[in-house]
Design a protein around this motif. Structure first.
Motif, PDB file in Angstrom:
ATOM      1  N   THR A  51       0.840  -1.195   0.000  1.00  0.00           N
ATOM      2  CA  THR A  51       0.000   0.000   0.000  1.00  0.00           C
ATOM      3  C   THR A  51       0.876   1.246   0.000  1.00  0.00           C
ATOM      4  OG1 THR A  51      -1.606  -1.247   1.326  1.00  0.00           O
ATOM      5  CG2 THR A  51      -1.922   1.144   1.185  1.00  0.00           C
ATOM      6  N   ARG A  69      -8.099   0.633  -5.033  1.00  0.00           N
ATOM      7  CA  ARG A  69      -7.463  -0.689  -4.975  1.00  0.00           C
ATOM      8  C   ARG A  69      -7.397  -1.224  -6.396  1.00  0.00           C
ATOM      9  NH1 ARG A  69      -9.793  -4.728  -2.466  1.00  0.00           N
ATOM     10  NH2 ARG A  69      -7.844  -5.447  -1.528  1.00  0.00           N
ATOM     11  N   VAL A 104      -4.011  -5.173  -5.036  1.00  0.00           N
ATOM     12  CA  VAL A 104      -4.903  -6.155  -4.434  1.00  0.00           C
ATOM     13  C   VAL A 104      -4.191  -7.491  -4.266  1.00  0.00           C
ATOM     14  CG1 VAL A 104      -6.985  -5.041  -5.326  1.00  0.00           C
ATOM     15  CG2 VAL A 104      -5.873  -6.862  -6.666  1.00  0.00           C
ATOM     16  N   GLU A 131     -12.691  -9.539  -1.098  1.00  0.00           N
ATOM     17  CA  GLU A 131     -12.226  -8.159  -1.307  1.00  0.00           C
ATOM     18  C   GLU A 131     -12.893  -7.186  -0.339  1.00  0.00           C
ATOM     19  OE1 GLU A 131      -9.690  -7.837  -3.054  1.00  0.00           O
ATOM     20  OE2 GLU A 131      -9.726  -9.736  -4.155  1.00  0.00           O
ATOM     21  N   THR A 135     -10.737  -4.810   2.140  1.00  0.00           N
ATOM     22  CA  THR A 135     -11.001  -3.371   2.216  1.00  0.00           C
ATOM     23  C   THR A 135     -11.212  -2.945   3.666  1.00  0.00           C
ATOM     24  OG1 THR A 135     -12.048  -3.428   0.027  1.00  0.00           O
ATOM     25  CG2 THR A 135     -12.486  -1.501   1.401  1.00  0.00           C
ATOM     26  N   THR A 138      -7.955  -2.950   5.573  1.00  0.00           N
ATOM     27  CA  THR A 138      -7.104  -1.845   5.138  1.00  0.00           C
ATOM     28  C   THR A 138      -7.555  -0.532   5.769  1.00  0.00           C
ATOM     29  OG1 THR A 138      -6.584  -2.928   3.029  1.00  0.00           O
ATOM     30  CG2 THR A 138      -6.280  -0.546   3.137  1.00  0.00           C
ATOM     31  N   LEU A 155     -13.734   5.877  -1.639  1.00  0.00           N
ATOM     32  CA  LEU A 155     -13.067   5.001  -2.606  1.00  0.00           C
ATOM     33  C   LEU A 155     -13.565   5.321  -4.002  1.00  0.00           C
ATOM     34  CD1 LEU A 155     -13.573   2.927   0.118  1.00  0.00           C
ATOM     35  CD2 LEU A 155     -12.005   1.615  -1.316  1.00  0.00           C
ATOM     36  N   TYR A 164     -13.485  -3.061  -7.607  1.00  0.00           N
ATOM     37  CA  TYR A 164     -13.070  -3.081  -6.200  1.00  0.00           C
ATOM     38  C   TYR A 164     -13.734  -1.949  -5.410  1.00  0.00           C
ATOM     39  CZ  TYR A 164      -9.618  -6.552  -7.587  1.00  0.00           C
ATOM     40  OH  TYR A 164      -9.019  -7.694  -8.077  1.00  0.00           O
ATOM     41  N   SER A 168     -16.206  -2.421  -2.165  1.00  0.00           N
ATOM     42  CA  SER A 168     -16.032  -1.769  -0.873  1.00  0.00           C
ATOM     43  C   SER A 168     -17.361  -1.435  -0.217  1.00  0.00           C
ATOM     44  CB  SER A 168     -15.195  -0.498  -1.036  1.00  0.00           C
ATOM     45  OG  SER A 168     -15.945   0.555  -1.627  1.00  0.00           O
ATOM     46  N   ALA A 171     -18.124  -3.849   2.413  1.00  0.00           N
ATOM     47  CA  ALA A 171     -17.217  -3.958   3.556  1.00  0.00           C
ATOM     48  C   ALA A 171     -17.914  -3.587   4.862  1.00  0.00           C
ATOM     49  CB  ALA A 171     -15.998  -3.060   3.346  1.00  0.00           C
TER      50      ALA A 171
END
Length: 622
Positions: A51, A69, A104, A131, A135, A138, A155, A164, A168, A171
């Motif tokens: 990252t 991402r 990713v 994913e 997320t 992260t 994002l 991606y 998110s 998430a």
């Protein structure tokens, strides 16, 4: 939305640019205003993701985090190496935000195993990952380890990074306040490599990009593209013959090629890779962005917006401009697709007045319904101007039906449908001499220009049926979905069906700067929308079935939405054909269980009929 708002590596770098990341000359050096930090962030299963964090040097105030991402590399690597521009656009960069780029799982400098369109796991247990969890983990790490944050995260991403960004939304992290999926894949059986079951052969070279796995982090490409030693893609694929002959370019080590071959139908493998079906009760503010001439991902934006709208009460808006894939992130004075010009500075105005406003409001401002943005901000590609709507499609739009009548007529009024239903136009479809999708002799990584290409070359072929109105006496605005309800028959047992919606320009139309030298806009046949369905999937994408020879059969084909005014003096035209090469692969027209395994002898010319009770249902805005 449910509440009221007021209106108003050389190859790698070429790929990244093609996917929409803005490349622009600006009087602003990132290294003068931002500090760069490269970190590895541990996921819940112990895998570390590379990252890169760019934080403003001005620490007198707090900033939101804007993250993307990507599977395409968060380059350039190295603490002293800086990107030329940060974030979705230069305005957000200059105003100050914390920008985060992440490779990713399984790609470039990140650890782990890559899974192309990794399936979402709704009820994860223990160390299960997807994913969405990557997320979440992260964001948690960033909030704990990055200084000067205001606690809000946004994002964005274009194309695969857009997928991606969409992911998110699942998430469920409370700090994620604003997400902009742009040109996002919605379902891999209807975007990019497949359209309604037809394999998009024109994307075949991109299989190298997604199919080869790596064992350890890498800052250089571990894959290579096949050297085809030709610039004529039509002839290359025609000479190659059946799809199985392409195995010599991709072996068993290309995982994605094997997946494509082993899963020709919409089975569980593809179904679980769809993201659209999971977008329920979304909480963050969402701005879905796409191009009305995006050849890669047109299904995704419309369906992502629509699905979120059905169940959520969040801020959810749709922006669709006169763009191809990722054009809105580029800067160019004249916006054109192929031969057709749409206006000046369209992308820059969007970046400054729409995208920047969206992120600032939800990441720095009130983050409520007071944002002065419409529900749908749509470009009319016929009038060449923006329109704002309270809903998409517009609530006042109505359905109108046009029939594919006799004598190449597209008729709104029908005197005797029962008699009309007996008549048909017919043509010979020969898979060994397929209709080209473009006049251009070229080899492209992914096709784009064809989305507005002149279709006169196709209209003049005997294996393309043409239906058109008289010259329009007043403007006709299509604003929403297009449904083709075909009544067809074939002497074979398999067939593809392609429908194209075309704006026929008047004889006195003037050329644009972009018009190719060998063409003229006089009587130009501008393709406005097109789509294909593999006929075996007419009743089910999961359970294909052959045609019964010579039996009249209904085939329904949903085309993606249109926002286009056919102006007075123009004509509305429909073309119907059964080959579209090498945009899609050739259908043998003899039913085989898996076309990836078809033999040369399976490919046969057949006679197709399109009956006059076939119809096109438009969404018309008076």
């Amino acid at each position: 939305m449910k509440f009221t708002k007021s209106f108003f590596l050389p190859v790698l770098f070429l790929l990244v640019s093609s996917l929409g990341f803005a490349q622009t000359e600006i009087d602003f050096k990132v290294e003068d205003h931002y500090n760069k930090r490269e970190v590895v962030i541990p996921m819940r299963d112990g895998i570390n993701l590379h990252t890169t964090i760019f934080s403003p040097k001005d620490t007198s105030r707090e900033y939101p985090i804007l993250m993307t991402r990507t599977p395409y590399s968060s380059r350039p690597y190295g603490k002293d190496q800086f990107r030329s521009i940060l974030g979705p656009n230069e305005y957000l960069m200059k105003q100050g935000n914390i920008f985060v780029y992440q490779d990713v799982r399984g790609r470039w400098m990140s650890e782990g195993v890559y899974d192309n369109m990794r399936p979402f796991i709704p009820n994860k247990k223990g160390k299960q990952i997807d994913e969405a969890s990557d997320t979440f983990d992260t964001v948690e790490w960033l909030l704990e380890n990055v200084e000067n944050t205001n606690g809000r995260v946004g994002l964005w991403g274009i194309s695969y990074p857009g997928f991606y960004a969409t992911y998110s939304l699942l998430a469920n992290h409370p700090a994620i306040k604003a997400v902009s999926p742009q040109a996002s894949i919605g379902d891999f059986f209807f975007d990019d490599f497949h359209h309604n079951g037809a394999y998009f052969l024109s994307y075949w070279r991109a299989t190298a990009l997604f199919g080869y796995e790596k064992a350890t982090p890498s800052d250089t490409a571990w894959y290579s593209f096949p050297d085809l030693k030709t610039k004529d893609q039509y002839q290359f694929f025609l000479d190659a013959g059946p799809l199985k002959n392409l195995d010599k370019y991709y072996g068993e080590d290309n995982v994605f090629w094997q997946q494509l071959k082993e899963h020709p139908n919409y089975d569980e493998f593809w179904q679980k890779r769809g993201i659209v079906q999971h977008l329920k009760d979304i909480k963050p503010a969402v701005m879905v962005v796409g191009g009305l001439f995006d050849a890669e991902d047109l299904y995704g934006p419309f369906n992502i917006y629509e699905t979120i709208e059905e169940t959520g009460d969040n801020f959810n808006m749709l922006v669709m401009g006169p763009w191809s894939h990722g054009d809105w992130a580029r800067k160019r004075e004249r916006q054109a697709i192929g031969n057709v010009y749409f206006g000046d500075n369209i992308s820059e105005n969007y970046q400054k007045e729409v995208e920047t406003l969206f992120f600032n409001h939800f990441l720095k401002g009130e983050a409520d319904a007071s944002v002065p943005l419409p529900e749908a901000y749509m470009f009319d590609t016929g009038l060449r101007e923006w329109k704002s709507y309270a809903a998409w499609p517009p609530k006042e739009a109505e359905k109108k039906t046009y029939y594919l009548g006799d004598k190449q007529e597209l008729n709104e009024q029908v005197a005797d449908l029962s008699t009309m239903a007996q008549g048909a136009e017919e043509f010979i479809s020969d898979p060994n001499k397929p209709v080209p999708y473009s006049e251009d002799i070229k080899m492209v990584f992914t096709p784009r220009k064809y989305m507005t290409d002149d279709q006169r070359f196709a209209a003049r072929r005997p294996d393309v049926l043409v239906y058109e109105t008289e010259v329009l006496e007043e403007d006709l605005t299509l604003a929403g979905e297009v449904l083709a309800k075909l009544q067809v028959a074939t002497t074979g047992t398999a067939a593809d069906w392609v429908v194209k919606v075309i704006d026929v320009y008047p004889p006195d139309a003037e050329d644009y700067e972009e018009t190719q030298d060998y063409l003229s806009m006089s009587n130009y046949h501008m393709m406005v929308r097109s789509e294909v369905i593999r006929g075996r999937f007419r009743n089910s994408f999961s359970d294909p079935e052959p045609f019964e020879p010579n039996k009249k059969t209904e085939v329904n084909l949903q085309l993606q939405d249109i926002h286009h005014t056919f102006k007075k003096g123009h004509k509305l035209q429909i073309q119907v054909q059964s080959t579209w090469f090498p945009l899609i692969d050739r259908n043998p027209q003899t039913y085989v269980d898996n076309i990836f395994e078809a033999e040369e002898e399976d490919f046969k010319a057949e006679k197709h009929k399109v009956f006059h009770d076939s119809k096109i249902i438009f969404t018309v805005l008076e």
